[in-house]
Design a protein around this motif. Structure first.
Motif, short mmCIF file in Angstrom:
data_model
loop_
_atom_site.label_atom_id
_atom_site.label_comp_id
_atom_site.label_asym_id
_atom_site.label_seq_id
_atom_site.Cartn_x
_atom_site.Cartn_y
_atom_site.Cartn_z
N GLY A 1 -21.93 -3.38 -14.12
CA GLY A 1 -22.34 -4.43 -13.21
C GLY A 1 -22.06 -4.00 -11.79
N VAL A 2 -22.56 -4.77 -10.82
CA VAL A 2 -22.49 -4.41 -9.41
C VAL A 2 -21.84 -5.54 -8.62
CG1 VAL A 2 -23.83 -3.79 -7.36
CG2 VAL A 2 -24.56 -2.99 -9.60
N ILE A 3 -21.03 -5.17 -7.63
CA ILE A 3 -20.40 -6.15 -6.76
C ILE A 3 -20.24 -5.54 -5.37
CG2 ILE A 3 -18.05 -5.45 -7.40
CD1 ILE A 3 -17.21 -8.37 -7.08
N GLU A 4 -20.42 -6.35 -4.34
CA GLU A 4 -20.18 -5.93 -2.96
C GLU A 4 -18.72 -6.19 -2.63
OE1 GLU A 4 -22.11 -4.56 -0.58
OE2 GLU A 4 -23.91 -4.39 -1.84
N LEU A 5 -18.02 -5.15 -2.13
CA LEU A 5 -16.61 -5.27 -1.80
C LEU A 5 -16.37 -4.86 -0.36
CD1 LEU A 5 -14.86 -3.76 -4.97
CD2 LEU A 5 -15.26 -6.17 -4.44
N SER A 6 -15.45 -5.56 0.28
CA SER A 6 -15.00 -5.15 1.59
C SER A 6 -13.95 -4.06 1.45
CB SER A 6 -14.40 -6.34 2.34
OG SER A 6 -13.28 -6.87 1.62
N GLU A 7 -13.70 -3.33 2.52
CA GLU A 7 -12.67 -2.29 2.49
C GLU A 7 -11.31 -2.95 2.28
OE1 GLU A 7 -10.60 0.61 5.73
OE2 GLU A 7 -12.79 0.62 5.67
N GLY A 8 -10.54 -2.42 1.35
CA GLY A 8 -9.21 -2.97 1.11
C GLY A 8 -8.89 -3.07 -0.37
N PHE A 9 -7.87 -3.89 -0.70
CA PHE A 9 -7.41 -4.05 -2.07
C PHE A 9 -8.01 -5.33 -2.67
CE2 PHE A 9 -4.22 -1.48 0.02
CZ PHE A 9 -4.00 -0.47 -0.90
N HIS A 10 -8.41 -5.26 -3.93
CA HIS A 10 -9.04 -6.40 -4.60
C HIS A 10 -8.41 -6.59 -5.97
CE1 HIS A 10 -12.42 -6.65 -1.65
NE2 HIS A 10 -12.17 -5.35 -1.53
N ASP A 11 -8.32 -7.86 -6.38
CA ASP A 11 -7.80 -8.18 -7.71
C ASP A 11 -8.74 -7.63 -8.77
OD1 ASP A 11 -5.63 -9.59 -6.67
OD2 ASP A 11 -6.76 -11.46 -6.58
N ILE A 12 -8.16 -7.06 -9.82
CA ILE A 12 -8.97 -6.60 -10.95
C ILE A 12 -8.28 -7.01 -12.24
CG2 ILE A 12 -7.88 -4.30 -11.01
CD1 ILE A 12 -10.64 -3.21 -11.91
N TRP B 1 -5.37 -5.96 -18.81
CA TRP B 1 -4.82 -5.17 -17.71
C TRP B 1 -5.07 -5.90 -16.40
CZ3 TRP B 1 -7.66 -2.17 -21.43
CH2 TRP B 1 -6.87 -1.27 -22.16
N VAL B 2 -4.06 -6.00 -15.56
CA VAL B 2 -4.22 -6.69 -14.27
C VAL B 2 -3.58 -5.86 -13.17
CG1 VAL B 2 -4.33 -9.00 -15.27
CG2 VAL B 2 -2.12 -8.03 -14.67
N GLY B 3 -4.05 -6.06 -11.96
CA GLY B 3 -3.51 -5.37 -10.79
C GLY B 3 -4.50 -5.39 -9.67
N LYS B 4 -4.48 -4.33 -8.86
CA LYS B 4 -5.37 -4.21 -7.70
C LYS B 4 -6.20 -2.94 -7.83
CE LYS B 4 -3.31 -7.69 -5.50
NZ LYS B 4 -3.96 -9.00 -5.26
N VAL B 5 -7.43 -3.02 -7.35
CA VAL B 5 -8.27 -1.83 -7.23
C VAL B 5 -8.53 -1.61 -5.74
CG1 VAL B 5 -10.42 -3.15 -7.54
CG2 VAL B 5 -10.40 -0.68 -7.93
N ALA B 6 -8.40 -0.37 -5.31
CA ALA B 6 -8.59 -0.03 -3.90
C ALA B 6 -10.04 0.32 -3.65
CB ALA B 6 -7.69 1.14 -3.51
N ALA B 7 -10.63 -0.37 -2.68
CA ALA B 7 -11.98 -0.05 -2.22
C ALA B 7 -11.83 0.70 -0.90
CB ALA B 7 -12.80 -1.31 -2.05
N PRO B 8 -11.93 2.02 -0.91
CA PRO B 8 -11.66 2.78 0.32
C PRO B 8 -12.68 2.55 1.42
CG PRO B 8 -12.44 4.22 -1.43
CD PRO B 8 -12.21 2.88 -2.05
#
Length: 772
Positions: A397-408, A352-359
């Motif tokens: 697992g843990v990851i630091e994300l900025s606000e916005g859309f990220h590849d998943i 599965w591919v796309g974007k995940v939104a980090a609000p």
């Protein structure tokens, strides 16, 4: 083995008998017979006690014998033969389902193909789901609002399975697009909803809309793309301008003519919106397409149009007929749900591919529960390593994300045996749960213009069996059971020990028993009424805890119960009972005579608590509706507080109580808050409160002196506040002795200060003396 065991025991008894005869002679057999008989009776009594009083009522024993599947089979045996059944794979092939339910026409549920349903079932449809699939219920209710949702629980209140019954009329109503007509800017005619349309082919000159020209017509919903391939759209408009949007991105715009667009699309649903703005003389608007199955232009009609909400969300799934994601894929489609869809035979794999939104920016936890392997990559970084051949297990697992859309990118493979795949997350400050589809987007490359970031989650995910805790490391770690929830530091409450006046109930269905009692209320004359949820009845107790009466009939009609959850003593001594599943309040005489019911018109969703104001108005905690309803005695809605956009509500209120001064108190267990609400001014103030799920949830009572009593189910205690919200006292500890709690939920306080609690885990009601 039982016959062999009996023979061995008999052989031992025979040897004892022969030894006795050799020692004492044949004529002195009576003492031996008496002794052996006594031994047998002791063994029989001991086994009866062990089986019926220890094992048969133990939740662990009850849960060891396929209770979920057995309950599904029993339910199927009562379902009409002509209904079409779609059942989750977990239950479909289980022997208990087949043996108890009998031969039925059952289709293995494939969420990628069956929600919404694309085939003609020929009649009503029944969906049977696992408890974890509760996240699908809001979508089903949006698609099929005429459906009937039911949560099936065991004798201990644990969810066994879910069912959603959809009548044929609701299935038909889910086809087509929603239609809206409104005047163009400057006109005064209000917007008009035009119902549903089943084909995008309009001649406004011969069939004018309900709004005079110039007007704007809007058609929106979901477009079903049959399979991966190239599709050519042709949009025609005369007498105005038309615009086609796919996934909220403009695809075609035409004025006085036709325009075409060719695009490669995956199978599945696309969000579609078509707008037409007329001039003074409206003409035609038509949308047709060429598909891989048909080389000629055809009008897009009901076969491919749905009212499905959220069609622009999800991920693109690549399905491979091999276990290692080797090209070429056998199928490419959009998936709203990240699940091991039943499309290919094992072994297979899905990517599965796309974007995940980090609000919001911050620390995000991602996890998978899978059988067999799974991996999660975010922005190209491996976050979850749950690979290998294994049974269902959870890794995170843990990851630091900025606000916005990220590849998943999510990888899953099934090597054989059982199938399971769940994608979890925990955003900053949020609860851990399965990722809602509105935070996933099927965008593989650049973000389209106009794609907006969804707001942070305001509602906690449905209460489901949470995955076991795991360390955020890619290397496999031993599984650990989830730790019990700690008691939250919500204030300094001095301990006290009120005297136990009486207790009533053990687990069961007899007159002196209860089964998951939740609500409790006390009348001015000291009589106590209990919402015996597990037995679907109300139990009437005397002032000293003696059984007087019980009433209740299972069903959904007037005067029937499905899940009686809470109750209050209304005007004239009437008993008002809140049913969380039927979503109505029924009113009864103190002797159990049905009088009336109301609440269906309030459009509640799983209300869990109810209080009564001094003026006789009802205050209802509409848990799923994330609001508090103020309702007149005749059932008329007076006011409401909270909601998805309000501070009060998103924590899922489970109870409300109103004090003598008209101040309301609201418990929100998911957010861990206790609200003080002025119902006249609307002013509200939050205070720390206990956290819990929305079933075994905190409930409230207010005494005649204004003291507030709040149950803390997970803490096994009752908290008491002064009217100023200053902590006053707490009482209760974990245990089964009188005065102790399993998980206290319901609570009521008499005019003299006597306290009554309902404990669903221990199946009992306890009366405590008033606090000093």
């Amino acid at each position: 083995l039982v016959p062999v065991i009996y023979l061995l025991v008999a052989a031992v008894f025979q040897q004892i008998w022969w030894a006795w005869e050799r020692a004492w002679g044949e004529k002195r057999w009576r003492p031996l017979a008496i002794g052996l008989t006594a031994a047998v009776l002791l063994v029989v009594i001991g086994n009866i006690n062990t089986y019926f009083r220890v094992q048969a009522v133990d939740p662990a024993v009850w849960g060891a014998y396929s209770p979920n599947e057995s309950a599904v089979g029993k339910y199927l045996a009562e379902v009409p033969e002509d209904i079409k059944i779609y059942m989750t794979p977990q239950y479909t092939h289980h022997s208990a389902v087949a043996f108890i339910g009998g031969p039925r026409d059952i289709t293995v549920l494939n969420l990628a193909q069956h929600i919404p349903l694309r085939e003609d079932p020929g009649g009503d449809v029944l969906f049977i789901l696992e408890p974890v699939d509760e996240r699908l219920i809001p979508l089903l209710q949006q698609l099929y609002p005429g459906g009937q949702y039911e949560v099936h629980q065991d004798r201990y209140g644990r969810v066994l399975f879910l069912s959603y019954w959809v009548p044929r009329a609701s299935l038909d109503a889910a086809r087509g697009l929603q239609t809206f007509y409104s005047p163009v800017e400057g006109a005064t005619t209000p917007p008009v909803a035009g119902g549903q349309t089943h084909a995008l082919d309009f001649d406004y000159a011969t069939n004018p809309p309900p709004v005079p020209p110039p007007f704007q017509a809007l058609y929106q919903g979901a477009l079903l793309v049959p399979q991966y391939g190239k599709y050519t759209f042709e949009l025609t408009a005369t007498g105005g301008e038309a615009v086609l949007y796919l996934d909220e991105v403009e695809a075609l715009r035409v004025s006085e003519g036709s325009e075409r667009l060719t695009r490669t699309l995956p199978g599945g649903f696309q969000g579609i919106r078509v707008e037409y703005v007329s001039g003074p003389n409206p003409g035609q608007m038509r949308l047709s397409w060429i598909t891989p199955q048909n080389p000629n232009f055809t009008i897009i009609d009901a076969a491919n149009l749905y009212t499905l909400p959220g069609a622009s969300n999800g991920l693109v799934g690549y399905y491979y007929a091999n276990p290692d994601w080797s090209d070429p894929p056998s199928l490419i489609q959009r998936d709203l749900f990240i699940l091991p869809n039943n499309i290919l035979r094992e072994p297979f794999s899905i990517r599965w591919v796309g974007k995940v939104a980090a609000p919001t920016a911050g620390r995000y936890v991602f996890g998978t529960r899978s059988d067999d392997g799974s991996f999660v990559y975010v922005d190209g970084q491996l976050v979850v390593d749950n690979g290998g051949s294994h049974g269902a297990q959870y890794r995170e697992g843990v990851i630091e994300l900025s606000e916005g859309f990220h590849d998943i990118e999510v990888l899953y493979n099934e090597l054989g045996g059982s199938r399971e795949m769940q994608l979890w997350w925990q955003p900053p400050g949020g609860a851990k749960g399965i990722i809602p589809s509105e935070y996933l987007f099927p965008v593989e490359e650049n973000l389209p213009e106009g794609l907006t970031l969804p707001p942070p989650p305001v509602l906690a995910p449905p209460v489901v069996e949470a995955p076991p805790a795991a360390q955020p490391e890619p290397a496999p770690q031993p599984q650990q059971p989830p730790a019990p929830a700690p008691v939250q530091p919500i204030g300094d409450f001095p301990a006290t020990e009120p005297a136990v006046l009486w207790t009533f109930g053990t687990c069961g269905a007899a007159d002196d028993q209860l089964q998951k009692p939740i609500g409790v209320a006390v009348a001015p004359d000291g009589h106590v009424y209990v919402a015996d949820m597990g037995n679907r009845r109300v139990v009437h107790l005397g002032p000293d805890g003696e059984f007087i009466n019980a009433w209740g009939e299972t069903g959904e009609g007037p005067g029937q119960f499905t899940e009686p959850f809470d109750l209050v003593i209304a005007g004239g001594g009437e008993i008002a009972v809140l049913d969380a599943v039927n979503q109505v309040i029924s009113v009864w005489t103190p002797q159990g005579g049905f009088k009336r019911q109301f609440g269906a018109e309030l459009t509640m969703y799983r209300p869990r608590g109810m209080g009564l104001a001094p003026n006789g108005e009802y205050f209802i905690a509409d848990t799923g509706g994330v609001r508090i309803l103020q309702v007149a005695p005749d059932g008329r809605l007076v006011n409401q507080f909270g909601g998805p956009e309000d501070e009060l509500g998103p924590g899922q209120p489970t109870d409300v109580a109103v004090g003598p001064s008209g101040i309301a108190y609201v418990a929100e267990p998911i957010a861990g808050l206790l609200w003080r609400l002025d119902t006249n001014s609307g002013q509200k103030q939050p205070y720390p409160g206990p956290e819990a799920n929305t079933i075994e949830s905190p409930h409230l009572a207010v005494g005649a002196d204004g003291r507030i009593y709040l149950t803390d189910p997970e803490g096994g205690r009752v908290l008491v506040y002064e009217p100023s919200m200053t902590p006053l006292a707490q009482f209760g500890t974990r245990g089964a002795e009188p005065g102790q709690f399993g998980r206290p939920v319901g609570i009521a306080v008499a005019a003299d200060g006597t306290i009554y609690t309902a404990d669903p885990d221990l199946c009992r009601v306890t009366a405590f003396s008033a606090l000093p």
